[in-house]
Write an enzyme that holds these catalytic residues in place. Sequence first.
Site, PDB file in Angstrom:
ATOM      1  N   ASP A   1      -2.034   9.049 -10.724  1.00 19.31           N
ATOM      2  CA  ASP A   1      -1.761   7.840 -11.696  1.00 19.31           C
ATOM      3  C   ASP A   1      -0.413   7.458 -12.163  1.00 19.31           C
ATOM      4  O   ASP A   1      -0.120   6.209 -12.335  1.00 19.31           O
ATOM      5  CB  ASP A   1      -2.728   8.229 -12.947  1.00 19.31           C
ATOM      6  CG  ASP A   1      -4.042   8.358 -12.489  1.00 19.31           C
ATOM      7  OD1 ASP A   1      -4.480   7.742 -11.450  1.00 19.31           O
ATOM      8  OD2 ASP A   1      -4.783   8.945 -13.419  1.00 19.31           O
TER       9      ASP A   1
ATOM     10  N   ASP B   1       0.966  -1.266  -0.143  1.00 14.69           N
ATOM     11  CA  ASP B   1      -0.052   0.156  -0.102  1.00 14.69           C
ATOM     12  C   ASP B   1       0.878   1.218   0.023  1.00 14.69           C
ATOM     13  O   ASP B   1       1.938   1.328   0.847  1.00 14.69           O
ATOM     14  CB  ASP B   1      -0.790   0.088   1.238  1.00 14.69           C
ATOM     15  CG  ASP B   1      -1.873   1.207   1.248  1.00 14.69           C
ATOM     16  OD1 ASP B   1      -2.802   0.922   0.658  1.00 14.69           O
ATOM     17  OD2 ASP B   1      -1.720   2.079   1.837  1.00 14.69           O
TER      18      ASP B   1
ATOM     19  N   GLU C   1      -4.769   2.146  -4.357  1.00 13.27           N
ATOM     20  CA  GLU C   1      -3.288   2.136  -4.093  1.00 13.27           C
ATOM     21  C   GLU C   1      -2.614   0.937  -3.651  1.00 13.27           C
ATOM     22  O   GLU C   1      -1.448   0.998  -3.307  1.00 13.27           O
ATOM     23  CB  GLU C   1      -2.636   3.688  -3.633  1.00 13.27           C
ATOM     24  CG  GLU C   1      -3.211   3.557  -2.022  1.00 13.27           C
ATOM     25  CD  GLU C   1      -4.542   4.518  -1.774  1.00 13.27           C
ATOM     26  OE1 GLU C   1      -4.938   4.692  -0.596  1.00 13.27           O
ATOM     27  OE2 GLU C   1      -5.310   4.571  -2.720  1.00 13.27           O
TER      28      GLU C   1
END
Length: 357
Positions: free
Chosen positions: A242, A225, A268
């Site tokens: 992005d 993460d 994410e």
Amino acid sequence: MSDTKAPVFSCPEEQKVFSRVYKYADMATRLMEEFKTPPFPNTYALMYAYAAGENDDIALIVDEMLEKGDLSPYEIDNVYSRHLCPMQDQAKREKIGQRVDEQISSVLDLVGTGVENSDQFENVLKQIGNGIGESTSLDQLSAAITNLMSENQRMANQSRKLNEGLKESREQIELLRRELEDVRNESMRDPLTTVHNRRAFDMKLVAELEVAQKNGSHLCLAIADLDHFKRVNDSFGHRIGDEVLKIFAAIISENIKGQDLVARYGGEEFAIILPATDIQSAAQLIDRIRLQTFQRKLVLKGSKKPLGDVSASFGIAQFVPGMTPADLVELADQRLYLAKSQGRNRVQAEGLKTSAA
């Protein structure tokens, strides 16, 4: 005054169908306005499917999303790709299948024509053979030879056309096979990062867990993460966010080996399946990914403004006989939560010391 004319229906049943469609379309639009969802085609398709209420899974998932207020573009696209895209993929496969059937039909026609021409050639040869005897004159023999040469040339031309047709059909079938493979691959990839998606992850994890269970081999799962990712989006915008996701996915992909799989697991979050890998080796690999991520100093193009430290936290779980895929994911999630709670930018794996910057 609007010039739009009311639709003309051929029967009451048709009117009912259109009324129902308009009702669902209106409900979908109202939901998008009420919850301020992004006005993208995928969002509308999902909300329309939810309004229609024909898919229990979609109804349950969207209810949970609405309750949590989690209607981000990624979550919407994720649900869309997992529950609605398979229908589109199936439609694409069916269309390719129809084209394959057409090519097979064309091949059968060509083969049928070839057999017919072969039979005709055989009959001509018999006729010529029956017409030649001891009393055959030179003129008759010359005419028979001319006829034979003509038929032979005709047969050669037909054979050439048959071969050309078969070659073209073979090329078309090979092209369709590649298109079918492309459709399958697209359905298993995250469109942003190009790594595998959740669907591919679920299938791979079940398959590898069965292998580990059967053979007694090692299997590890890591969940990653990105730390404080919301801060990146808030400070620099989703486009930059992005790009960070793409870079992180690329770092992972560059470090894993052929039998491993990395998938975008959430917004994410990324999941890494490591077959035939023990916990110690997995921790070393994942820590290398963690370190490369943290050491990558990202700057904005043009201004060269630094993005600041980008780091990730990781949780690793090792398969134990009897575990289900859900058990393994839950254990990796627990280790990830521990890595986050202990300061982030670290690797947590059961039985191993924490790795951190």
